[in-house]
Design a protein around this motif. Structure first.
Motif, short mmCIF file in Angstrom:
data_model
loop_
_atom_site.label_atom_id
_atom_site.label_comp_id
_atom_site.label_asym_id
_atom_site.label_seq_id
_atom_site.Cartn_x
_atom_site.Cartn_y
_atom_site.Cartn_z
N CYS A 61 -33.30 36.03 -7.90
CA CYS A 61 -32.48 35.54 -9.00
C CYS A 61 -33.00 34.24 -9.59
O CYS A 61 -33.03 34.05 -10.81
N TYR A 62 -33.40 33.29 -8.72
CA TYR A 62 -33.76 31.96 -9.18
C TYR A 62 -34.95 31.98 -10.13
O TYR A 62 -35.04 31.15 -11.03
N ASP A 63 -35.86 32.92 -9.94
CA ASP A 63 -37.07 32.96 -10.77
C ASP A 63 -36.75 33.14 -12.25
O ASP A 63 -37.50 32.66 -13.11
N CYS A 64 -35.67 33.82 -12.55
CA CYS A 64 -35.32 34.10 -13.95
C CYS A 64 -34.07 33.37 -14.42
O CYS A 64 -33.91 33.13 -15.62
N HIS A 65 -33.19 33.03 -13.47
CA HIS A 65 -31.90 32.43 -13.84
C HIS A 65 -31.67 31.06 -13.22
O HIS A 65 -30.66 30.43 -13.54
N GLU A 66 -32.57 30.62 -12.34
CA GLU A 66 -32.30 29.47 -11.49
C GLU A 66 -30.98 29.75 -10.78
O GLU A 66 -30.78 30.85 -10.29
N ASN A 67 -30.07 28.81 -10.70
CA ASN A 67 -28.82 29.07 -9.98
C ASN A 67 -27.66 29.39 -10.92
O ASN A 67 -26.49 29.15 -10.60
N THR A 68 -28.00 29.98 -12.09
CA THR A 68 -26.97 30.33 -13.07
C THR A 68 -27.15 31.78 -13.50
O THR A 68 -27.76 32.06 -14.55
N PRO A 69 -26.71 32.75 -12.71
CA PRO A 69 -26.85 34.17 -13.08
C PRO A 69 -26.28 34.44 -14.46
O PRO A 69 -25.25 33.92 -14.84
N GLY A 70 -27.02 35.26 -15.21
CA GLY A 70 -26.61 35.61 -16.56
C GLY A 70 -27.24 34.74 -17.62
O GLY A 70 -27.22 35.10 -18.80
N VAL A 71 -27.81 33.62 -17.23
CA VAL A 71 -28.48 32.72 -18.16
C VAL A 71 -29.98 32.75 -17.89
O VAL A 71 -30.41 32.53 -16.76
N ILE A 72 -30.79 33.05 -18.90
CA ILE A 72 -32.23 33.10 -18.72
C ILE A 72 -32.78 31.68 -18.67
O ILE A 72 -32.55 30.88 -19.58
N ASN A 73 -33.46 31.36 -17.59
CA ASN A 73 -34.08 30.05 -17.42
C ASN A 73 -35.56 30.24 -17.11
O ASN A 73 -35.93 30.56 -15.98
N VAL A 74 -36.40 30.08 -18.10
CA VAL A 74 -37.85 30.14 -17.88
C VAL A 74 -38.24 28.82 -17.21
O VAL A 74 -37.93 27.75 -17.73
N ASN A 75 -38.91 28.90 -16.07
CA ASN A 75 -39.10 27.68 -15.28
C ASN A 75 -40.51 27.44 -14.76
O ASN A 75 -40.71 26.55 -13.93
N ARG A 76 -41.49 28.18 -15.24
CA ARG A 76 -42.87 27.94 -14.81
C ARG A 76 -43.57 27.02 -15.80
O ARG A 76 -43.79 27.38 -16.96
N GLY A 77 -43.93 25.84 -15.33
CA GLY A 77 -44.56 24.86 -16.20
C GLY A 77 -45.84 25.34 -16.83
O GLY A 77 -46.14 25.02 -17.99
N HIS A 78 -46.63 26.17 -16.09
CA HIS A 78 -47.89 26.65 -16.65
C HIS A 78 -47.67 27.51 -17.89
O HIS A 78 -48.49 27.53 -18.79
N PHE A 79 -46.54 28.22 -17.93
CA PHE A 79 -46.28 29.07 -19.08
C PHE A 79 -45.99 28.23 -20.33
O PHE A 79 -46.48 28.51 -21.42
#
Length: 390
Positions: A144-162
Motif C-alpha cells: 500500500c505505502y508504495d502508491c498511497h503512503e499511509n493514506t489509502p485511496g489517495v495516490i502518492n507518488v513518492n520516488r524521488g528519481h521519478f
C-alpha cells in the motif's frame, strides 16, 4: 503536455527524497485488511503465479528459454541468473535471493517501501550503503505505502528519481500513470552515488537515451568477448506506453491493470491484483472492445505478441552474428582499430534497442508499432556492423 510547476516539483522532491524532519513509519498492508477487506483480498492475489502464452508471473528461466542471452549478457549479472519476475508481493524476497551481484542498497529502491524510510533517515548516503547493510532494514515488500503512503485511496507518488526524470522532460503526466511509472522505467545507478537515475535528459526514446549515455560516457559493463561497452535495459513499460494507441485514448495503467470489481453490497473498487489483463479480460477489456468476445480478444492480443516474438528472434540471430564476428576480430584484428570501434558502437546501439523490447513486460503489446520499429532498427544496426567487419 504541460510544463510541471517548478515550485510544486521541488516541494514534492523535497518530501519524497527524505529531506524532512523525520521518517514516517510504514503501515504494513495487513493492517489495512479490516478497513479495506476487498482491496486487501485482491492484493493477496499477487501471490498467485500464473502464465499467459507469452508472459505471466511464473518464474521461468530466461537463460534456458533464450540461450542467446548468455552471449548477449556475457560478463554481466544477467548471464548468471535471469528469471521471469513473479508478482509484486515477491519483489523483496526475489531481489534478496537472486544470484546476481547487487551494486548497492539502491537495488531496493523499488522493491520495498522501507527503502524510502531508510533514505529519509540516512539521506543521500543511504543509496551507497551496501546491499547487505540495507537488507536488515527491509521488512515490507511492495504494498500500500508504495502508491498511497499511509493514506489509502489517495495516490502518492513518492520516488524521488521519478520526479527528477519528469523535471528533465519538462512534462506532466496523470497520477494514475506516474504511480506505476515511478518503478516501471529504464534506469541506471549513478556510478558515484548509486542514486537511481532515469536517463530522460534527451527524452525517453532509445535514441535520446543512447545519446545521453554516450554524453556521460556511461556503460553497465564491458562485454568480455567483443570489448563493447554495453547498457542493460531494465523494464521500460512507462516509456513504451507513451505514444501508444491506448495512451492516445487517454487511458492509464490502472484502466487495464486495475479493473473495477463489485463488492458484496454492490459497491465498486479497483482490483489491486496487478496482473496481465488477459487474465481479467471481461473486466479489463470488454468494456471498450465490446465488439469482441473474451476468446477472440485474447487471440488477437496473442497474435500481436507472437509477431513481436518472431521479429525478436529474427533480430537475435543478426545480433548473435555481429557478436561472433566482433569476437573473432577482437582476437585476430584483421580490420583497423577505427573499424573495430565503429562496429562496437553498432553492437552497443543494436543490443540496447533489442533489449528495450525484450525486457518490456507486455511482450510488445503496450506499443506494438514501437516494439517492431525498435527490433527493425536493432537488426539494421547489427547488420551494418556485420557489413563493416566483412
Amino acid at each position: 503536455m504541460k510544463k510541471r510547476s517548478a515550485f510544486l516539483l521541488a516541494l514534492v522532491m523535497f518530501l519524497a527524497t527524505g529531506c524532512g524532519n523525520g521518517a514516517e513509519e510504514i503501515i504494513p498492508a495487513s493492517e489495512w485488511e479490516d478497513e479495506h477487506p476487498q482491496v486487501y483480498e485482491t492484493y493477496l492475489r499477487n501471490n498467485e503465479m500464473v502464465e499467459t502464452t507469452f508472459g505471466g508471473s511464473v518464474p521461468i528461466d530466461y537463460l534456458e528459454k533464450y540461450p542467446e542471452l548468455k552471449t548477449f549478457y556475457e560478463g554481466y549479472g544477467f548471464s548468471i541468473e535471469y528469471l521471469r519476475a513473479r508478482g509484486h508481493t515477491y519483489a523483496l524476497e526475489d531481489v534478496i535471493h537472486t544470484e546476481r551481484p547487487k551494486a548497492a542498497a539502491s537495488c531496493f529502491a523499488c522493491k520495498s517501501p522501507d527503502y524510502l524510510k531508510l533514505v529519509q533517515e540516512e539521506g543521500i548516503t543511504a543509496h551507497s550503503m551496501t546491499f547487505e547493510e540495507a537488507t536488515e532494514s527491509m521488512v515490507n515488500t511492495i504494498s500500500c505505502y508504495d502508491c498511497h503512503e499511509n493514506t489509502p485511496g489517495v495516490i502518492n507518488v513518492n520516488r524521488g528519481h521519478f520526479f527528477t526524470g519528469v523535471e528533465n522532460l519538462g512534462e506532466e503526466f496523470e497520477p494514475e500513470e506516474m504511480v506505476c511509472g515511478q518503478c516501471h522505467v529504464e534506469y541506471y545507478q549513478d556510478p558515484e552515488t548509486k542514486v537511481v537515475t532515469l536517463p530522460w535528459h534527451n527524452g525517453f526514446g532509445t535514441d535520446g537515451m543512447l545519446e545521453y549515455f554516450d554524453e556521460i560516457g556511461y556503460s553497465d559493463w564491458e562485454h568480455p568477448s567483443t570489448g563493447t561497452q554495453l547498457l542493460k535495459v531494465q523494464h521500460p513499460e512507462f516509456e513504451t506506453f507513451q505514444g501508444s494507441l491506448h495512451s492516445g485514448f487517454g487511458l492509464t495503467c490502472i484502466d487495464c491493470h486495475m479493473p473495477s470489481e463489485e463488492g458484496p453490497e454492490g459497491d465498486t473498487f479497483r482490483s489491486h491484483h496487478w496482473t496481465s489483463p488477459l487474465k481479467t479480460v471481461e473486466a479489463s477489456c470488454i468494456g471498450c472492445h465490446s465488439d469482441q468476445t473474451p476468446e477472440s480478444l485474447i487471440s488477437w492480443v496473442e497474435d500481436i505478441q507472437g509477431n513481436v516474438e518472431e521479429r525478436m528472434n529474427e533480430s537475435s540471430e543478426v545480433l548473435l552474428e555481429l557478436i561472433a564476428l566482433l569476437t573473432e576480430e577482437t582476437n585476430n584484428q584483421t580490420v583497423s582499430d577505427e573499424a573495430l570501434q565503429e562496429a562496437r558502437n553498432y553492437h552497443r546501439q543494436a543490443q540496447f534497442k533489442w533489449d528495450f523490447v525484450f525486457v518490456e513486460n507486455s511482450e510488445g503489446y503496450h506499443n506494438n508499432r514501437l516494439a517492431l520499429q525498435l527490433l527493425d532498427e536493432a537488426m539494421e544496426l547489427a547488420q551494418t556492423g556485420i557489413d563493416l567487419l566483412r
